[in-house]
Design an enzyme around this catalytic site. Structure first.
Site, short mmCIF file in Angstrom:
data_model
loop_
_atom_site.label_atom_id
_atom_site.label_comp_id
_atom_site.label_asym_id
_atom_site.label_seq_id
_atom_site.Cartn_x
_atom_site.Cartn_y
_atom_site.Cartn_z
N SER A 1 4.42 11.18 1.56
CA SER A 1 5.47 10.19 1.75
C SER A 1 5.21 9.35 3.00
O SER A 1 4.16 8.72 3.11
CB SER A 1 6.84 10.89 1.79
OG SER A 1 7.89 9.97 1.83
N HIS B 1 12.41 7.39 -2.71
CA HIS B 1 11.42 7.37 -3.79
C HIS B 1 12.05 7.21 -5.17
O HIS B 1 11.58 7.77 -6.15
CB HIS B 1 10.53 8.62 -3.73
CG HIS B 1 9.85 8.78 -2.40
ND1 HIS B 1 8.92 7.88 -1.94
CD2 HIS B 1 10.00 9.71 -1.43
CE1 HIS B 1 8.52 8.25 -0.73
NE2 HIS B 1 9.16 9.34 -0.40
#
Length: 309
Positions: free
Chosen positions: A91, A194
């Protein structure tokens, strides 16, 4: 060269975790330069700020990336850069990986992570959303249930763990009626990262990234999009921008590590989460979690041992 370096994502931070690093002048000076580039008071947030303060996305993301960049320089000390197989980030850790691979400068990585954190916090404020970890579910059954509830998979972490995200009431419904044999654990994050909820942040980050100087990676670099290696710096930056609103496929990244014969993994500060995933998804793989400067000797030994072998 069979040892990979990995940079953790949001949620890895804990109160005071930078104190051992700031005890050494070389690390303190490096942190100050990273703080200046980000416009965030990293010293305060890494030492005295409480858990609620550093949970704020706009604080957490620069703090984590700065710690990873700081510890990476120490891990690669002594010409070890040429001895590692590559680097990947989970991430927001992809920005630390981009800096480590020379795709962007440390200053640009810190500028971009500060913008990313603020933009994601702003996007999260538009709706009451969150994230939950689902452990032990059949993937097909879980995905079908998410579709019914209007939720989305956010992180495929491997080892039977999938993080899902979306509206808080839908997450509560999932927890109340989980897939067979699964546990649903709410996470202390302030939004559905996300997922489609982050679309506004993607455009903000894309605009900011256009001002960065981008080079092709000097270290092998893998993307969260599908676990593949990316040889173009511009493509990697484009992928990490879009990935703000698309799932993190850390499971695919670990599958690639296994397929490519990786024999050791070192997680940068604030370490622990990715080593934990490796213990489940890459059973038996030697790992080192670099949490404090005291862990550097073990990281150096793993690199030097694997290179000598």
């Amino acid at each position: 060269m069979t040892v990979v370096i990995v940079a953790p994502g949001q949620g890895s931070q804990t109160p005071g975790f930078l104190e051992p690093w700031l005890a050494e002048p070389r690390f303190a000076a490096h942190l100050d330069s990273l703080a200046e580039a980000s416009g965030v008071d990293l010293r305060t947030h890494g030492t005295v700020s409480d858990a609620d303060t550093i949970r704020d996305t706009a604080v957490a993301q620069p703090l984590i990336v700065a710690a990873s960049i700081l510890s990476l320089a120490a891990v690669l000390d002594g010409d070890r850069r040429a001895k590692v197989a590559g680097i990947a980030g989970h991430s927001v850790g992809e920005l630390a990986a981009a800096a480590g691979a020379g795709i962007v400068s440390e200053a640009d990585a810190m500028r971009l992570v500060a913008i990313r954190g603020r933009a994601m916090a702003d996007a999260a404020s538009l709706a009451a959303t969150g994230m939950s970890a689902v452990i032990g579910a059949d993937e097909a059954e879980l995905l079908a249930k998410l579709d019914v509830l209007g939720l989305e998979p956010a992180n495929f972490n491997g080892g039977g763990q999938i993080v899902v995200a979306g509206a808080l009431d839908a997450l509560a419904a999932l927890q109340a009626d989980p897939p067979a044999g699964a546990r649903v654990i709410p996470l202390q994050v302030a939004g559905a990262f996300h997922t489609r909820y982050m679309a506004p942040a993607v455009e903000t980050l894309r605009s900011a990234a256009a001002d960065a100087t981008v080079s092709d990676p000097g270290l092998r670099t893998w993307t969260n999009r599908d676990g593949s290696a990316v040889s173009s710096g511009a493509e990697f930056v484009d992928l990490l921008v879009g990935q703000v609103a698309s799932p993190v496929r850390w499971d695919k990244t670990m599958e690639t590590f296994a397929a490519e014969g990786i024999t050791g993994l070192i997680e940068l500060a604030p370490a622990g989460a990715l080593v934990g995933l490796a213990k489940r998804g890459l059973k038996g793989l030697p790992t080192v979690a670099v949490k404090t400067p005291d862990d550097l000797a073990a990281a150096h030994a793993l690199i030097d041992q694997e290179t000598a072998a």
